[in-house]
Design an enzyme around this catalytic site. Structure first.
Site, short mmCIF file in Angstrom:
data_model
loop_
_atom_site.label_atom_id
_atom_site.label_comp_id
_atom_site.label_asym_id
_atom_site.label_seq_id
_atom_site.Cartn_x
_atom_site.Cartn_y
_atom_site.Cartn_z
N GLU A 29 10.71 -48.26 -98.46
CA GLU A 29 11.33 -47.89 -99.73
C GLU A 29 10.62 -46.73 -100.40
O GLU A 29 11.26 -45.89 -101.05
CB GLU A 29 11.39 -49.12 -100.65
CG GLU A 29 12.43 -50.13 -100.18
CD GLU A 29 12.28 -51.51 -100.79
OE1 GLU A 29 11.61 -51.62 -101.85
OE2 GLU A 29 12.80 -52.48 -100.21
N TYR B 121 7.41 -57.25 -105.71
CA TYR B 121 7.31 -58.05 -104.48
C TYR B 121 6.40 -59.27 -104.62
O TYR B 121 6.74 -60.35 -104.12
CB TYR B 121 6.90 -57.16 -103.31
CG TYR B 121 8.07 -56.47 -102.68
CD1 TYR B 121 8.83 -57.07 -101.68
CD2 TYR B 121 8.47 -55.20 -103.11
CE1 TYR B 121 9.93 -56.45 -101.12
CE2 TYR B 121 9.58 -54.57 -102.55
CZ TYR B 121 10.30 -55.20 -101.56
OH TYR B 121 11.39 -54.58 -101.02
#
Length: 411
Positions: free
Chosen positions: A137, A95
């Site tokens: 997630e 990310y």
């Protein structure tokens, strides 16, 4: 939490993102792959070439900016993307890489308009949004691994059977090489298949809907061979599966994922509508209801060019016969033999025909197929007065918009 000032700055960029969003995401992917070429092993190159991935990300960034003060509004979209990320194996440490390249793309595309204040606000906002994804997630990874028969990452499956279903679609019956149990799934979900294809520089990962009911000792995927069409090259992965993968070969699968799933708690009449290879999740849903001996009224409607490309037809007809209140209907746009009587409508699905074959609009609807087909079906259902909350559909590939598809079709 973002401050009111940061929220105001992000919202001020909404009109800019509406205009320049796709240019920003196109530049983002260029920067991302230049700095981290290993990520080419994750992304679908065909979607990149066709601009689908860039458009999908642009829509997501735009929505994030629009609802930055109400992130719960976009939580369904977050979960949908998170399912895909979990299926692909996207990790939390990726990310920051995405954030760095996204900010750089914003800076390059917007130029002087991307002030330090705007970039600072977006950096902070991205951190918040990424945190939501990472949390969602993480829960999905845990569930996929810890469920009965579940696993982490990719697991080797053997092609136990390969069955030609039509001139363009073949089914692959997949059993775990380790002989262990396999995770159950919700009818409508998919698996990711990871392939190292001879002659290809990068790994290819594709999502394929599971085309049979859960509870079997195998997973079944039914794959359309994507030939070169209107300037688009042939599908590397689907051609490989059709032409090179044979019974006994190994494929790597992630655990089932996806938010498009049949609600088994609902007892209302259900209508399944599919076009082309979009039949695959619909068959999973149908088979599940019949396996469970559901008493729901079922209408199964499938559109295809003709009988030659109509996959799983006999299986659906046999399954429908086992149910008390189920019927199947076929619509062929270009039947090989118009007088053969093996279909119910020539041409395309339209509202008068739906009103003729369905006893009432009062039902829950699931549909899948090419994006223009889905836009058409969605428009018909809304025109009929079907409640939007009773309409469910699945995009193959990056998330798109049925409204955008309808606009393209109109002109």
């Amino acid at each position: 939490m973002l401050s009111e000032k940061m929220i105001a700055i992000i919202k001020s960029t909404v009109p800019v993102l509406e205009v320049h969003g796709t240019a920003i995401t196109k530049r983002f992917y260029q920067l991302l792959f230049a700095s981290h070429p290993e990520l080419l092993n994750v992304f679908n190159h065909a979607n990149q070439r066709q601009g689908k991935q860039q458009a999908a990300l642009a829509n997501a960034v735009y929505a994030a900016a629009l609802y930055i003060d109400k992130l719960e509004t976009i939580l369904p979209a977050v979960k949908q993307i998170a399912h895909k990320h979990r299926s692909l194996g996207i990790t939390a440490d990726q990310y920051p890489i995405v954030g760095q390249n996204l900010l750089q793309a914003i800076k390059e595309v917007l130029g002087d308009a991307a002030t330090e204040e705007i970039l600072g606000a977006w950096a902070e906002a991205y951190g918040v949004i990424a945190g939501v994804f990472i949390q969602v997630e993480a829960e999905m990874y845990k569930e996929a691994e810890e469920q009965q028969g579940g696993w982490a990452g990719y697991r080797a499956f053997r092609v136990e059977r390969k069955v030609r279903e039509s001139s363009v679609i073949s089914s692959f019956y997949l059993v775990p090489e380790d002989g262990g149990a396999i995770a159950s799934f919700k009818p409508g979900q998919y698996v990711s298949v990871k392939m190292d294809i001879p002659g290809e520089a990068n790994t290819h990962i594709r999502q394929y809907s599971l085309s049979d009911a859960p509870g079997k000792p195998y997973y079944r995927i039914s794959v359309k061979k994507e030939e070169a069409h209107h300037g688009d090259p042939a599908g590397v992965a689907s051609v490989y599966l059709h032409e090179q993968v044979k019974e006994g070969d190994m494929l790597l699968l992630s655990a089932p994922a996806g938010d498009f799933a049949l609600d088994l708690e609902d007892s209302r009449p259900v209508v399944f509508i599919s076009g082309g290879v979009g039949v695959t999740p619909m068959v999973s849903m149908l088979n599940t209801l019949v396996d469970l001996k559901s008493e729901r009224t079922i209408a199964f409607i499938h559109a295809a060019h003709n009988d030659e490309v109509h996959a799983l037809k006999q299986q659906v007809e046999d399954t429908v016969k086992q149910a008390q209140h189920a019927k199947a209907y076929w619509c062929y746009s270009n039947p090989v033999a118009p007088d053969a009587g093996d279909f119910h409508k020539e041409g395309y699905i339209d509202l008068p025909w739906l009103q003729e074959i369905l006893p009432s609009k009062e039902a829950v609807y699931y549909f899948c197929g090419p994006a223009p087909f889905m836009a058409h079906i969605n428009q018909l259902l809304l025109e009929w007065g079907v409640a939007s909350e009773d309409i469910h559909y699945e995009f193959f590939g990056p998330k798109g918009s049925l409204e955008e598809e309808a606009e393209k079709a109109a002109g």
